[in-house]
Write an enzyme that holds these catalytic residues in place. Structure first.
Site, mmCIF file in Angstrom:
data_model
loop_
_atom_site.group_PDB
_atom_site.id
_atom_site.type_symbol
_atom_site.label_atom_id
_atom_site.label_comp_id
_atom_site.label_asym_id
_atom_site.label_seq_id
_atom_site.Cartn_x
_atom_site.Cartn_y
_atom_site.Cartn_z
ATOM 1 N N SER A 1 -44.148 53.863 124.460
ATOM 2 C CA SER A 1 -44.685 54.078 122.916
ATOM 3 C C SER A 1 -44.296 53.205 121.922
ATOM 4 O O SER A 1 -44.990 53.555 120.475
ATOM 5 C CB SER A 1 -42.454 54.761 123.107
ATOM 6 O OG SER A 1 -41.836 53.571 123.304
ATOM 7 N N ASP B 1 -35.508 53.464 115.520
ATOM 8 C CA ASP B 1 -34.779 54.068 116.042
ATOM 9 C C ASP B 1 -33.947 52.869 117.092
ATOM 10 O O ASP B 1 -34.116 51.995 116.530
ATOM 11 C CB ASP B 1 -35.219 55.222 116.337
ATOM 12 C CG ASP B 1 -36.418 54.736 117.694
ATOM 13 O OD1 ASP B 1 -36.690 53.560 117.853
ATOM 14 O OD2 ASP B 1 -37.093 56.059 118.327
ATOM 15 N N HIS C 1 -37.485 50.775 118.624
ATOM 16 C CA HIS C 1 -39.145 50.720 117.932
ATOM 17 C C HIS C 1 -38.756 49.999 116.637
ATOM 18 O O HIS C 1 -38.209 50.488 116.173
ATOM 19 C CB HIS C 1 -39.398 51.749 118.235
ATOM 20 C CG HIS C 1 -39.655 52.785 119.444
ATOM 21 N ND1 HIS C 1 -38.615 53.886 120.165
ATOM 22 C CD2 HIS C 1 -40.194 52.249 120.462
ATOM 23 C CE1 HIS C 1 -39.135 54.117 121.097
ATOM 24 N NE2 HIS C 1 -40.462 53.256 121.874
#
Ligand SMILES: *[C@@H]1O[C@H](CO)[C@@H](O)[C@H](O)[C@H]1NC(C)=O
Ligand SMILES: *[C@@H]1O[C@H](CO)[C@@H](O)[C@H](O)[C@H]1NC(C)=O
Ligand SMILES: *[C@@H]1O[C@H](CO)[C@@H](O)[C@H](O)[C@H]1NC(C)=O
Ligand SMILES: *[C@@H]1O[C@H](CO)[C@@H](O)[C@H](O)[C@H]1NC(C)=O
Ligand SMILES: *[C@@H]1O[C@H](CO)[C@@H](O)[C@H](O)[C@H]1NC(C)=O
Length: 361
Positions: free
Chosen positions: A37, A326, A329
């Protein structure tokens, strides 16, 4: 030492990055991206998984809005593409067959929640594990790219000058080894054994990518997971980082440099650059003020179970002051710091920075 790179071009590229423009002459023909991600540019939008970032406030600082990038704006890969003078690297799953046949500036196979091991991250749904990403790259090389080149030699030349980024491994810990209720890896293997299994599998993957024609690699180590707001919170840490968790991934990180040196020595014509994500990120956490950061908590309001941003809830306003977007990340600004250090600096990407890697014959 002779530096043949025209400096006016470099300053043009650096200058233009502030305006999200492209350099007129790319430093490399293409950028191919493998990973999770941190660098996914939207593959998970097309998968049945809860690991998605295709809703607000993700992308709040990205011109196209939420795209599946797990941050507020650009990822590391986006900044690197800009530095190289290339367009943003499109997610493989988002391209039609016709688009895949025409895309010669690189593709992104990265997938949120994916790991080196096939099972990692699958508890939240589908993802593209490293092996699957390599299969898609194989299809790219064998099926889609040849249409754009006169012959095999031309294609090989192109691949040998392209940059290959591999940023993976964190989910083998976060979404496998550290979840004993769902995965038996921590019962079966000691931390040291597990890091060995990951490195062996990663090495095989890198060799496969080399065998398909890649020569210039940037391979990241794993960041300090114990400093992420999600784990600081779940471990009840009041100051600093959960160092026991950092030590766990450090076993993997200790083995990676030797492995990359071995590959550079044994695979003819290859260069494997180590991306020091751990050290760079740890330093940001220890000395945030040095880089203009003031806040180590997540910028968006997160779902405490998933550590992803709550949909449609306004995030913090001073986003450039936060390291984390978040629970896991980095913000766009942190990605910019990493990308700039890796492209031009001397400590984050070694033994060559990416500018030097593009110039290597
Ligand atoms: C998506 O995954 C969920 C959970 O695994 C499953 O229940 C559902 O049937 C899947 N949906 C599709 C369209 O495959
Ligand atoms: C570990 O778990 C998997 C299922 O998740 C199972 O197939 C496997 O047999 C288990 N291994 C051991 C040694 O218990
Ligand atoms: C953190 O604190 C909560 C509440 O005090 C407790 O239930 C939980 O077990 C603690 N977690 C850890 C990892 O110590
Ligand atoms: C390595 O590759 C070069 C061409 O890139 C070739 O000339 C040379 O023979 C190769 N060396 C070995 C040991 O395969
Ligand atoms: C850090 O950011 C959070 C989330 O926006 C905010 O609640 C908190 O007050 C900030 N802390 C500092 C010291 O600025």
């Amino acid at each position: 030492m002779a530096n043949t790179f025209p400096m006016f071009l470099l300053s043009l590229c650096l200058f233009s990055q502030f305006f999200l423009a492209k350099c007129s002459i790319p430093l490399s023909p293409a950028l191919y991206v493998f990973g999770d991600s941190i660098v996914d540019s939207g593959n998970n939008d097309f998968l049945n998984t809860s690991a998605k970032a295709n809703y607000k406030p993700y992308g709040i600082d990205f011109p196209a809005g939420p795209t599946g990038r797990f941050t507020n704006g650009n990822t590391f890969a986006d900044f690197l593409a800009q530095y190289l003078g290339l367009p943003f690297v499109p997610p493989y799953l988002g391209l039609s067959k016709a688009q895949k046949s025409k895309t010669i500036t690189g593709m992104n196979y990265a997938s949120g929640s994916a790991g080196v091991l096939r099972k990692s991250g699958k508890i939240v749904g589908m993802n593209l594990e490293l092996q699957k990403q390599i299969e898609f790259f194989q299809a790219t090389v064998n099926h889609y790219l040849p249409k754009n080149f006169k012959n095999k030699e031309e294609l090989s030349q192109y691949l040998s000058k392209s940059i290959f980024v591999v940023e993976i491994g964190i989910n083998d810990y976060l979404a496998n080894y550290l979840l004993p209720t769902y995965y038996n890896s921590s019962h079966l293997y000691s931390p040291k054994q597990f890091s060995g299994i990951l490195l062996k599998k990663l090495k095989k993957g890198l060799q496969d990518i080399y065998n398909l024609g890649a020569r210039k690699f940037l391979v990241f180590n794993i960041g300090p997971i114990g400093c992420t707001p999600a784990l600081v919170y779940s471990q009840n840490i009041t100051s600093g980082c959960a160092e026991n968790l950092n030590q766990l991934v450090s076993l993997y990180n200790e083995g990676l440099p030797n492995m990359l040196q071995e590959l550079t020595a044994s695979l003819n014509g290859s260069t494997f650059v180590l991306g020091e994500f751990y050290q760079a990120s740890y330093d940001l956490n220890q000395n945030p003020y040095k880089y203009g950061f003031t806040n180590r908590s997540s910028c968006c309001v997160v779902n405490s179970a998933t550590s992803q941003c709550l949909q449609d809830v306004s995030p913090c306003k001073d986003r450039a002051k936060h390291i984390y977007w978040d629970g896991f990340h980095p913000t766009q600004h942190a990605n910019y710091v990493f990308a700039t250090g890796c492209f031009l600096g001397t400590t984050q990407c070694t033994p060559l920075n990416i500018l030097e890697l593009t110039q290597k014959h």
